[in-house]
Design an enzyme around this catalytic site. Structure first.
Site, PDB file in Angstrom:
ATOM      1  N   CYS A   2      -6.357   9.238  -7.377  1.00 12.04           N
ATOM      2  CA  CYS A   2      -6.127  10.104  -8.520  1.00 12.04           C
ATOM      3  C   CYS A   2      -5.952  11.514  -7.987  1.00 12.04           C
ATOM      4  O   CYS A   2      -6.201  11.775  -6.818  1.00 12.04           O
ATOM      5  CB  CYS A   2      -7.334  10.062  -9.457  1.00 12.04           C
ATOM      6  SG  CYS A   2      -7.805   8.387  -9.900  1.00 12.04           S
ATOM      7  N   ARG A  33      -0.006  11.486  -7.524  1.00 15.56           N
ATOM      8  CA  ARG A  33      -1.112  10.666  -7.038  1.00 15.56           C
ATOM      9  C   ARG A  33      -1.544   9.599  -8.045  1.00 15.56           C
ATOM     10  O   ARG A  33      -2.327   8.702  -7.713  1.00 15.56           O
ATOM     11  CB  ARG A  33      -2.315  11.549  -6.706  1.00 15.56           C
ATOM     12  CG  ARG A  33      -2.022  12.579  -5.648  1.00 15.56           C
ATOM     13  CD  ARG A  33      -3.234  13.425  -5.396  1.00 15.56           C
ATOM     14  NE  ARG A  33      -4.320  12.617  -4.870  1.00 15.56           N
ATOM     15  CZ  ARG A  33      -4.493  12.350  -3.588  1.00 15.56           C
ATOM     16  NH1 ARG A  33      -3.674  12.847  -2.689  1.00 15.56           N
ATOM     17  NH2 ARG A  33      -5.494  11.601  -3.198  1.00 15.56           N
ATOM     18  N   TRP A  81      -4.965   7.191 -11.549  1.00 22.24           N
ATOM     19  CA  TRP A  81      -4.390   5.878 -11.256  1.00 22.24           C
ATOM     20  C   TRP A  81      -5.534   4.898 -11.453  1.00 22.24           C
ATOM     21  O   TRP A  81      -6.520   4.918 -10.725  1.00 22.24           O
ATOM     22  CB  TRP A  81      -3.856   5.826  -9.819  1.00 22.24           C
ATOM     23  CG  TRP A  81      -3.103   4.566  -9.530  1.00 22.24           C
ATOM     24  CD1 TRP A  81      -1.787   4.324  -9.801  1.00 22.24           C
ATOM     25  CD2 TRP A  81      -3.606   3.381  -8.911  1.00 22.24           C
ATOM     26  NE1 TRP A  81      -1.444   3.054  -9.389  1.00 22.24           N
ATOM     27  CE2 TRP A  81      -2.539   2.445  -8.843  1.00 22.24           C
ATOM     28  CE3 TRP A  81      -4.854   3.000  -8.402  1.00 22.24           C
ATOM     29  CZ2 TRP A  81      -2.676   1.172  -8.289  1.00 22.24           C
ATOM     30  CZ3 TRP A  81      -4.993   1.726  -7.851  1.00 22.24           C
ATOM     31  CH2 TRP A  81      -3.906   0.835  -7.803  1.00 22.24           C
ATOM     32  N   ASN A 107     -12.359  10.680  -8.165  1.00 22.80           N
ATOM     33  CA  ASN A 107     -11.306   9.914  -7.510  1.00 22.80           C
ATOM     34  C   ASN A 107     -11.981   8.940  -6.553  1.00 22.80           C
ATOM     35  O   ASN A 107     -12.888   9.330  -5.827  1.00 22.80           O
ATOM     36  CB  ASN A 107     -10.402  10.880  -6.722  1.00 22.80           C
ATOM     37  CG  ASN A 107      -9.360  10.154  -5.894  1.00 22.80           C
ATOM     38  OD1 ASN A 107      -8.962   9.046  -6.232  1.00 22.80           O
ATOM     39  ND2 ASN A 107      -8.923  10.775  -4.821  1.00 22.80           N
ATOM     40  N   GLY A 108     -11.554   7.675  -6.562  1.00 22.80           N
ATOM     41  CA  GLY A 108     -12.138   6.703  -5.638  1.00 22.80           C
ATOM     42  C   GLY A 108     -12.780   5.548  -6.385  1.00 22.80           C
ATOM     43  O   GLY A 108     -12.542   5.352  -7.579  1.00 22.80           O
ATOM     44  N   GLU A 492      13.467  -1.229   4.686  1.00 23.84           N
ATOM     45  CA  GLU A 492      13.230   0.012   3.943  1.00 23.84           C
ATOM     46  C   GLU A 492      14.191   0.124   2.746  1.00 23.84           C
ATOM     47  O   GLU A 492      13.789   0.527   1.657  1.00 23.84           O
ATOM     48  CB  GLU A 492      13.386   1.206   4.899  1.00 23.84           C
ATOM     49  CG  GLU A 492      13.362   2.585   4.260  1.00 23.84           C
ATOM     50  CD  GLU A 492      12.053   2.935   3.551  1.00 23.84           C
ATOM     51  OE1 GLU A 492      11.109   2.150   3.590  1.00 23.84           O
ATOM     52  OE2 GLU A 492      12.014   4.015   2.918  1.00 23.84           O
ATOM     53  N   LYS A 496      12.847   0.421  -1.170  1.00 21.90           N
ATOM     54  CA  LYS A 496      13.216   1.516  -2.084  1.00 21.90           C
ATOM     55  C   LYS A 496      13.691   0.950  -3.422  1.00 21.90           C
ATOM     56  O   LYS A 496      13.318   1.434  -4.484  1.00 21.90           O
ATOM     57  CB  LYS A 496      14.331   2.394  -1.489  1.00 21.90           C
ATOM     58  CG  LYS A 496      13.946   3.259  -0.333  1.00 21.90           C
ATOM     59  CD  LYS A 496      13.104   4.466  -0.707  1.00 21.90           C
ATOM     60  CE  LYS A 496      11.629   4.188  -0.630  1.00 21.90           C
ATOM     61  NZ  LYS A 496      10.965   4.322   0.617  1.00 21.90           N
ATOM     62  N   GLU A 499      10.775  -0.614  -5.468  1.00 22.50           N
ATOM     63  CA  GLU A 499       9.739   0.251  -6.035  1.00 22.50           C
ATOM     64  C   GLU A 499      10.242   1.185  -7.124  1.00 22.50           C
ATOM     65  O   GLU A 499       9.496   1.496  -8.044  1.00 22.50           O
ATOM     66  CB  GLU A 499       8.944   0.995  -4.961  1.00 22.50           C
ATOM     67  CG  GLU A 499       9.646   2.074  -4.208  1.00 22.50           C
ATOM     68  CD  GLU A 499       8.699   2.798  -3.240  1.00 22.50           C
ATOM     69  OE1 GLU A 499       9.205   3.330  -2.265  1.00 22.50           O
ATOM     70  OE2 GLU A 499       7.482   2.850  -3.470  1.00 22.50           O
ATOM     71  N   HIS A 515      18.774 -19.207   9.579  1.00 21.64           N
ATOM     72  CA  HIS A 515      17.504 -19.956   9.604  1.00 21.64           C
ATOM     73  C   HIS A 515      16.912 -20.083   8.210  1.00 21.64           C
ATOM     74  O   HIS A 515      15.756 -20.479   8.069  1.00 21.64           O
ATOM     75  CB  HIS A 515      16.522 -19.275  10.562  1.00 21.64           C
ATOM     76  CG  HIS A 515      17.015 -19.225  11.969  1.00 21.64           C
ATOM     77  ND1 HIS A 515      16.946 -20.295  12.829  1.00 21.64           N
ATOM     78  CD2 HIS A 515      17.648 -18.235  12.640  1.00 21.64           C
ATOM     79  CE1 HIS A 515      17.489 -19.960  13.990  1.00 21.64           C
ATOM     80  NE2 HIS A 515      17.926 -18.713  13.899  1.00 21.64           N
ATOM     81  N   LYS A 618       1.321   7.765  -5.204  1.00 21.53           N
ATOM     82  CA  LYS A 618       1.862   8.247  -3.941  1.00 21.53           C
ATOM     83  C   LYS A 618       1.022   7.832  -2.749  1.00 21.53           C
ATOM     84  O   LYS A 618       1.524   7.384  -1.740  1.00 21.53           O
ATOM     85  CB  LYS A 618       1.986   9.770  -3.999  1.00 21.53           C
ATOM     86  CG  LYS A 618       2.558  10.407  -2.749  1.00 21.53           C
ATOM     87  CD  LYS A 618       4.011  10.066  -2.587  1.00 21.53           C
ATOM     88  CE  LYS A 618       4.629  10.710  -1.365  1.00 21.53           C
ATOM     89  NZ  LYS A 618       5.861  10.000  -0.974  1.00 21.53           N
TER      90      LYS A 618
HETATM   91  O1  M6R Z   1       1.011   8.203   2.923  1.00 22.03           O
HETATM   92  P1  M6R Z   1       1.386   7.010   3.731  1.00 22.03           P
HETATM   93  O2  M6R Z   1       2.579   7.266   4.615  1.00 22.03           O
HETATM   94  O3  M6R Z   1       0.238   6.457   4.526  1.00 22.03           O
HETATM   95  O4  M6R Z   1       1.803   5.905   2.681  1.00 22.03           O
HETATM   96  C1  M6R Z   1       2.123   4.608   3.080  1.00 22.03           C
HETATM   97  C2  M6R Z   1       2.764   3.823   1.960  1.00 22.03           C
HETATM   98  O5  M6R Z   1       1.891   3.709   0.877  1.00 22.03           O
HETATM   99  C3  M6R Z   1       4.058   4.487   1.487  1.00 22.03           C
HETATM  100  O6  M6R Z   1       4.982   4.629   2.519  1.00 22.03           O
HETATM  101  C4  M6R Z   1       4.710   3.641   0.361  1.00 22.03           C
HETATM  102  O7  M6R Z   1       5.121   2.425   0.873  1.00 22.03           O
HETATM  103  C5  M6R Z   1       5.866   4.408  -0.263  1.00 22.03           C
HETATM  104  N1  M6R Z   1       5.714   4.430  -1.692  1.00 22.03           N
HETATM  105  C6  M6R Z   1       7.194   3.803   0.016  1.00 22.03           C
HETATM  106  O8  M6R Z   1       8.231   4.518  -0.550  1.00 22.03           O
END
Ligand code: M6R
Length: 623
Positions: A2, A33, A81, A107-108, A492, A496, A499, A515, A618
């Site tokens: 959060c 966050r 969150w 937070n946590g 990657e 993208k 997500e 395969h 995030k």
């Molecule tokens: O802050 P971080 O680089 O440790 O985060 C790792 C992943 O949570 C982050 O890269 C996540 O996969 C992204 N939302 C991807 O776009």
């Protein structure tokens, strides 16, 4: 995961600053966050007044407009969150307890909250939410009225000694109306130091509009801020020192700057992110000078294995890095998801170098893996974008990426900056261990220096990719194929799209196609193919061109990302997206960009919130 903000100001020094405005501004910036709900509490006229609402900060602002809060110099805020309890109004923070005398944001996760709730219920307390936070707040209130005899810092110390898990907690009380008391354990918290005003934030973006002076705190510490300053103690009440630093991020860098979304802006930031990450790290002869890596050179020379740990996009950057590090340094290099590494009893010893990649520096899985690696005797180098965050603090050394604040949940510029920084690390190790001649290193650096301009070229040609995203908005599934360094790029590209566009997408190693995955190909299936340079090693290029033919023959719509001048792909591609020529290892820094633009385009076209996709936050600060 959060976002938390706190503000206390002296009105005679800062008459313009109202707590509500400062806190709301911080919440807007920290909203990346978590955005399930938001809330604020301010102190004024002997009372705490709170507003909270399920949904985004905008919903909270509408609520405050409907039911205004008084002017104030002391406030806390939260953007959530959800972990314990649905994202409803009642589960939102702040939790106001003790008959309105105490407000808490958190937070946590408090792991022993069920046990504590039972204990408090036995004392006669009742609970209105499903959250662990209300339990912590009630315990704090009980301690404040009881053993701590009205001393908020003391009550926080005693409460923290009872809590298990990871948490940042901020509390305000009508009995101590000049202060915020905050505790931190395995969850981020930074102090901001202003003139006649003080701030707290989950990270510096919580107060970046107001001050550039900040203080890091350690785990297991409690800070009291008043308008005049701060005071840190441990959970045992021992005096402690924070580490002061100056924030290098520009407040404007955390604004959209006229783009439709932060993601779009951050894609455009990428040339600068790479340039800034390279800056100051080598001399004019290409000799690397990574002064921040204060790990004994003899230890780095004796490393016999490298393990890169990370999650999500950062792990894909690690996969790209492996090709370069093994090639340049001849050190066996593994890449592992941090949460898998941590729980599989990995073989790690003092000759292992662990490289932890993280944009936020707060990803709990990666942090736990760092701790585990260090316990086994490994040296840990963090590659991180957020100064003062937990992972660099706990690592033996940190090489910062200089991508600037990344606000969009979907990582873009951090990915390219991470690849750049891992390349610098690989070259540095090769230099130190004598695996490469100085002129070889110099020529790789010269290629890296050309990349920002080439990335800019790719961005400048975005119209073609944006058109494709409009054309493909109704696709049910998109596949991505790549080989060698193109394989993590394919992964990657798929991530993208999943997500932010909520679209089924898979990345495959092109060599794996026959395969199994080729069975997915049917008429009209869109497939992106990242084609290696025809000037690259072995026959990789020819093999990938064959893959394109194979899928095209089975009805796929092939969208090929290929170098300028690579004519061999033309006849088999439905669409060719051109990227500038570059050596194979540089290609991920270019080929990723159209995939980011495509995902951003599809999500925008579908009308989704590009920066705040559903169910995500995030940084994942819980395991
Ligand atoms: O802050 P971080 O680089 O440790 O985060 C790792 C992943 O949570 C982050 O890269 C996540 O996969 C992204 N939302 C991807 O776009």
């Amino acid at each position: 995961m959060c976002g938390i903000v706190g503000y206390v100001g002296n009105p005679s020094v800062q008459p313009e600053h109202d707590a509500l405005e400062v806190v709301l501004e911080g919440l807007r910036r920290l909203e990346y966050r978590g955005y399930d709900s938001a809330g604020v509490a301010v102190y004024a006229d002997g009372q705490i007044a709170a507003r909270k609402k399920a949904g985004k900060v905008a919903a909270l602002e509408a609520e405050i407009e409907r039911s205004p809060l008084p002017a104030s110099q002391l406030g806390i805020g939260h953007t959530r969150w959800a972990t314990h309890g649905a994202p409803s109004d009642v589960n939102s923070h702040p939790h106001v307890v003790a008959g309105g005398k105490l407000a808490v944001v958190h937070n946590g996760i408090i792991e022993n909250f069920v046990e504590l709730r039972t204990e408090l219920q036995a004392k006669g307390y009742t609970f209105i939410s499903e959250t662990d936070t209300e339990v912590a707040a009630t315990l704090l209130a009980d301690t404040l009225e009881g053993e701590a005899a009205g001393n908020l810092s003391k009550a926080m110390q005693m409460t923290c000694q009872r809590l298990e898990g990871a948490f940042t907690i901020l509390a305000i009380s009508v009995d101590a109306p000049d202060r915020i008391v905050a505790a931190r354990l395995n969850s981020p918290l930074v102090i901001g130091v202003g003139e006649g005003e003080m701030f707290l934030g989950s990270d510096v973006s919580g107060f970046i509009d107001y001050t550039k002076q900040a203080v890091e705190m350690d785990n297991g510490q409690i800070v009291t801020i008043t308008a005049e300053g701060y005071d840190i103690v441990t959970f045992d009440g021992e005096p402690a020192q924070g580490k002061e630093f100056t924030i290098e991020w520009d407040a404007a860098a955390a604004k959209k700057d006229g783009f439709n979304s932060f993601m779009e802006k951050e894609i455009h930031d990428q040339p600068a992110a790479i340039r800034d990450t390279l800056m100051g790290r080598f001399d004019e002869n290409g000799k690397l000078t990574l002064d921040e890596l204060h790990i004994d050179e003899s230890i780095l020379r004796s490393v016999d294995k490298i393990i890169v740990i990370a999650c999500g996009t950062a792990a894909y950057a690690g996969q790209v890095a492996r090709y370069a590090i093994e090639h340049w340094c001849r050190i066996p290099t593994e890449v592992e998801l941090a949460h898998e590494f941590r729980y599989r009893d990995p073989i790690v010893n003092e000759k292992t170098l662990v490289v932890a990649l993280s944009q936020s520096g707060e990803t709990m899985d990666t942090l736990m893996a760092v701790r585990h690696a260090r316990e086994q005797g490994a040296k840990v180098i963090a590659i991180c974008n957020t100064y003062g965050s937990s992972i660099p603090r706990e690592a033996d050394a940190c090489l910062y990426t200089h991508a600037g604040p990344e606000i969009s949940v979907a990582s873009t510029k951090a990915f390219l900056a991470q690849i750049t920084a891992t390349y610098l690390l690989g070259l540095y190790l090769a230099q130190l261990r004598g695996n490469m001649f100085a002129d070889e290193i110099h020529s790789v650096i010269a290629e890296l220096q050309k990349i920002p301009e080439k990335v800019q070229d790719v961005i400048d040609n975005k119209a073609q990719v944006e058109q494709l995203s409009r054309d493909m908005v109704d696709a049910k599934s998109v596949l991505f194929l790549g080989r060698h360094v193109g394989f993590p790029v394919a992964l990657e590209g798929a991530l993208k799209l999943k997500e932010i566009a909520y679209l089924h997408a898979e990345g495959f190693a092109a060599g794996e196609l026959k395969h199994g995955p080729i069975a997915l190909i049917e008429e009209g299936q869109p497939v992106f193919v990242i084609v290696p340079s025809p000037r690259g090693r072995d026959s990789l290029h020819a093999k990938v061109v064959s893959n394109i033919q194979e899928i095209r023959a089975r009805g796929a719509i092939t969208i090929v990302i290929a170098e300028e001048g690579d004519d061999a792909v033309e006849q088999f591609a439905n669409h060719v997206i051109r990227i500038p020529q570059s050596p194979t290892l540089m290609q991920p820094l270019l080929a990723t960009v159209p995939l980011q633009i495509f995902a951003c385009g599809v999500a925008t076209e579908k009308g989704y919130d590009v920066d705040q996709p559903r169910n995500l936050a995030k940084s994942v600060t819980v395991e």
